[in-house]
Design a protein around this motif. Sequence first.
Motif, PDB file in Angstrom:
ATOM      1  N   CYS A 314       0.673  -1.002  -0.098  1.00  0.00           N
ATOM      2  CA  CYS A 314       0.030   0.046   0.033  1.00  0.00           C
ATOM      3  C   CYS A 314       0.760   1.195   0.153  1.00  0.00           C
ATOM      4  CB  CYS A 314      -0.781  -0.036   1.288  1.00  0.00           C
ATOM      5  SG  CYS A 314      -2.263  -1.195   1.008  1.00  0.00           S
ATOM      6  N   HIS A 315       2.064   1.118   0.665  1.00  0.00           N
ATOM      7  CA  HIS A 315       2.866   2.580   1.030  1.00  0.00           C
ATOM      8  C   HIS A 315       3.857   2.800  -0.043  1.00  0.00           C
ATOM      9  CE1 HIS A 315       0.474   4.048   4.218  1.00  0.00           C
ATOM     10  NE2 HIS A 315       0.491   2.727   4.770  1.00  0.00           N
ATOM     11  N   GLY A 316       4.375   1.577  -0.686  1.00  0.00           N
ATOM     12  CA  GLY A 316       5.306   1.725  -1.774  1.00  0.00           C
ATOM     13  C   GLY A 316       6.694   1.312  -1.238  1.00  0.00           C
ATOM     14  N   THR A 317       7.857   1.548  -1.978  1.00  0.00           N
ATOM     15  CA  THR A 317       9.085   1.229  -1.418  1.00  0.00           C
ATOM     16  C   THR A 317       9.823   2.487  -1.452  1.00  0.00           C
ATOM     17  OG1 THR A 317       9.781   0.843  -3.582  1.00  0.00           O
ATOM     18  CG2 THR A 317       9.005  -0.979  -2.334  1.00  0.00           C
ATOM     19  N   TYR A 318      10.884   2.630  -0.738  1.00  0.00           N
ATOM     20  CA  TYR A 318      11.975   3.770  -0.277  1.00  0.00           C
ATOM     21  C   TYR A 318      13.277   3.383  -0.502  1.00  0.00           C
ATOM     22  CZ  TYR A 318       7.187   5.060   1.355  1.00  0.00           C
ATOM     23  OH  TYR A 318       5.969   5.255   1.362  1.00  0.00           O
ATOM     24  N   ASN A 319      13.611   2.492  -1.352  1.00  0.00           N
ATOM     25  CA  ASN A 319      15.003   2.292  -1.557  1.00  0.00           C
ATOM     26  C   ASN A 319      15.739   3.334  -2.599  1.00  0.00           C
ATOM     27  OD1 ASN A 319      14.638  -0.069  -0.296  1.00  0.00           O
ATOM     28  ND2 ASN A 319      13.301  -1.024  -2.059  1.00  0.00           N
ATOM     29  N   GLU A 320      16.637   3.112  -3.430  1.00  0.00           N
ATOM     30  CA  GLU A 320      17.259   3.799  -4.221  1.00  0.00           C
ATOM     31  C   GLU A 320      16.075   4.444  -5.101  1.00  0.00           C
ATOM     32  OE1 GLU A 320      21.828   4.012  -5.056  1.00  0.00           O
ATOM     33  OE2 GLU A 320      20.362   4.010  -3.394  1.00  0.00           O
ATOM     34  N   VAL A 321      15.464   3.561  -5.509  1.00  0.00           N
ATOM     35  CA  VAL A 321      14.294   4.197  -6.496  1.00  0.00           C
ATOM     36  C   VAL A 321      12.919   3.994  -5.707  1.00  0.00           C
ATOM     37  CG1 VAL A 321      13.083   3.844  -8.563  1.00  0.00           C
ATOM     38  CG2 VAL A 321      15.302   3.553  -8.643  1.00  0.00           C
ATOM     39  N   HIS A 322      12.362   5.090  -5.501  1.00  0.00           N
ATOM     40  CA  HIS A 322      11.017   4.712  -4.953  1.00  0.00           C
ATOM     41  C   HIS A 322       9.760   4.408  -5.800  1.00  0.00           C
ATOM     42  CE1 HIS A 322      11.651   7.988  -1.396  1.00  0.00           C
ATOM     43  NE2 HIS A 322      12.995   7.155  -1.598  1.00  0.00           N
ATOM     44  N   GLU A 323       9.018   3.336  -5.485  1.00  0.00           N
ATOM     45  CA  GLU A 323       7.843   3.083  -6.166  1.00  0.00           C
ATOM     46  C   GLU A 323       6.833   3.339  -5.281  1.00  0.00           C
ATOM     47  OE1 GLU A 323       7.890  -0.729  -8.619  1.00  0.00           O
ATOM     48  OE2 GLU A 323       9.633  -0.795  -7.648  1.00  0.00           O
ATOM     49  N   TYR A 324       5.815   4.372  -5.691  1.00  0.00           N
ATOM     50  CA  TYR A 324       4.849   4.502  -4.685  1.00  0.00           C
ATOM     51  C   TYR A 324       3.345   4.285  -5.615  1.00  0.00           C
ATOM     52  CZ  TYR A 324       1.171   7.512  -2.347  1.00  0.00           C
ATOM     53  OH  TYR A 324      -0.015   7.745  -1.880  1.00  0.00           O
ATOM     54  N   PRO A 325       2.599   3.432  -5.414  1.00  0.00           N
ATOM     55  CA  PRO A 325       1.649   3.059  -5.910  1.00  0.00           C
ATOM     56  C   PRO A 325       0.385   3.994  -6.004  1.00  0.00           C
ATOM     57  CG  PRO A 325       1.514   1.752  -3.675  1.00  0.00           C
ATOM     58  CD  PRO A 325       2.688   2.751  -4.057  1.00  0.00           C
TER      59      PRO A 325
END
Length: 476
Positions: A314-325
């Motif tokens: 639900c909240h996405g990822t916060y790694n090198e590249v952010h994926e926010y759905p």
Amino acid sequence: MSALRASVALVLATSLTAGCTERQLIDDGGVSTPTTPAGTTRLERTVQRSGDPEAGWDYLRYGDYIGSGVPADIFTALIGGEPPNRLGREGDSASIPYVFNRFETPTGVDVVGGLNCFGCHSSYLNGEFIVGLGDAFSDFTSNQTGQFEQARELVEFRYGEDSAEAEAYAIFLRGASAAATRTTTPFRGVNSAFLLEEAVARQRNADLSWSDEPVFDLAPRLVASDVPAWWNVKKKAALYYSGIGRGDFARLLQQISVVGVYHAEQADGFDANFPDVLAWIETLEPPVFPDVDTLDPEVVERGHQIFEATCSGCHGTYNEVHEYPNLLVDADVVGTDPVYAEAIAASGLSDWYNTSWFGDYGAAAGDSSYVQPAVAYVAPPLDGVWATAPYLHNGSVPNLMTLLDSSRRPTFWRRDFQDSTYDTNSVGWPHQVVEAGLDVDTYDTTIPGYGNQGHTFGDHLDDDERRALVDYLKTL
Ligand code: HEC
Ligand code: HEC
């Protein structure tokens, strides 16, 4: 400052961390895909009007978007003193409280308007003033309509009833008085922005001219909310907690102007500046957690694993590249208090917005912005979430530890609104748990709309896991 603000707010109505690392955001269009969790809708990002951030920062601090106000000399006499210059303003604007702007009306009157954007979109944390953080100290608990009339007498006495100054104040006063009927909240720390807007918008026709007869009915039960942080706007496909703000964001950003705008031509003038305002908001980065370097990397990594397994969907990822759905989650799926979203959906404000100057009627209708109500809440980006207590759309949960364990959320909790010392352990506002809704400093979750139920996604974790997860959240 807050006592001053409380009384003046109704009479009248950076952490811009330079050189921050650029983060990449994946924009994957936005349609329902087989991987979208049940009960959620993927919102589509739309192209926004582009602007100049520097010009936007200046317009926010000096601009005329409040429309009308109190003649500046009378304002200065009423306020007195030399409040701190929090926004680093120059000239005449340097000596007025940061929550107001000084500007010229279309008739050439030098006025100070009602609450500017920073009146709700800046706050204090550990003594630091943070621009773009939602105000966690607001006080909408009392109605000061009496002082409106007093100021009117002063203006008319000084300038005469038929003066441009009296007109500037009258335009402001009718909006502020309409707003005052609906802005009162049961306790501090929650913000009445939509109630205020509903109360004033219903006194305006589609072309923004004033209507003494309301043009739509008030929703039966609109409630106040928390104020979201501005640094997440750049990731969003829809604005506001329930994702109602669609299309052209620059137009949506101007809604506070319903209080004091003279007419649609003046609004067209504001509109030309708001792509700049949006561009500036999109430069904001979240503040960094104090002593973030002292966190144990192994614990943080454990929290990261738990996050990706439990929360990222639900909240996405916060790694090198952010994926926010950009997911809009049905209220019965997230389980949080549905009243806020329901009330907005039931209000005539949405139809009014869509058919008014803001929507189809607008000069730049090609950039059309619109409101699409849903009984749902956006799963927000969690960048800088450590700093945005209290949590949930209604600010009913004081800290992250209790957000992640619903059994420990207090029913009544009392805060010291004079102190911005943050609890960096449980991550949120220090508070006392009390037995009843004692006073305006006590959050009462038993009042409809202010419930603290739902979002039980951390309940199955044990305390060590929860701690690790919170340590990870501190790094976002
Ligand atoms: C009276 C207080 C108040 C004022 C003044 C105000 N806002 Fe807000 N703003 C709010 C509240 C409360 C919300 C949350 C409402 C919601 O999301 O349902 C909000 C939401 C927003 C959002 C959406 C953020 C998100 O993540 O969805 C933006 C952007 C915003 N405001 C910009 C502005 C700008 C720009 C101004 C000045 C022109 C302004 N606001 C003036 C209270 C205010
Ligand atoms: C099914 C989707 C979903 C999952 C899974 C989920 N969340 Fe949420 N989360 C939401 C929604 C929707 C909201 C907004 C709810 C509201 O405001 O009423 C939210 C709100 C939050 C907030 C409050 C943000 C704020 O500023 O008020 C935090 C913090 C949060 N979630 C963290 C987490 C963590 C940590 C996990 C994993 C344990 C998680 N969430 C799992 C959907 C989800």
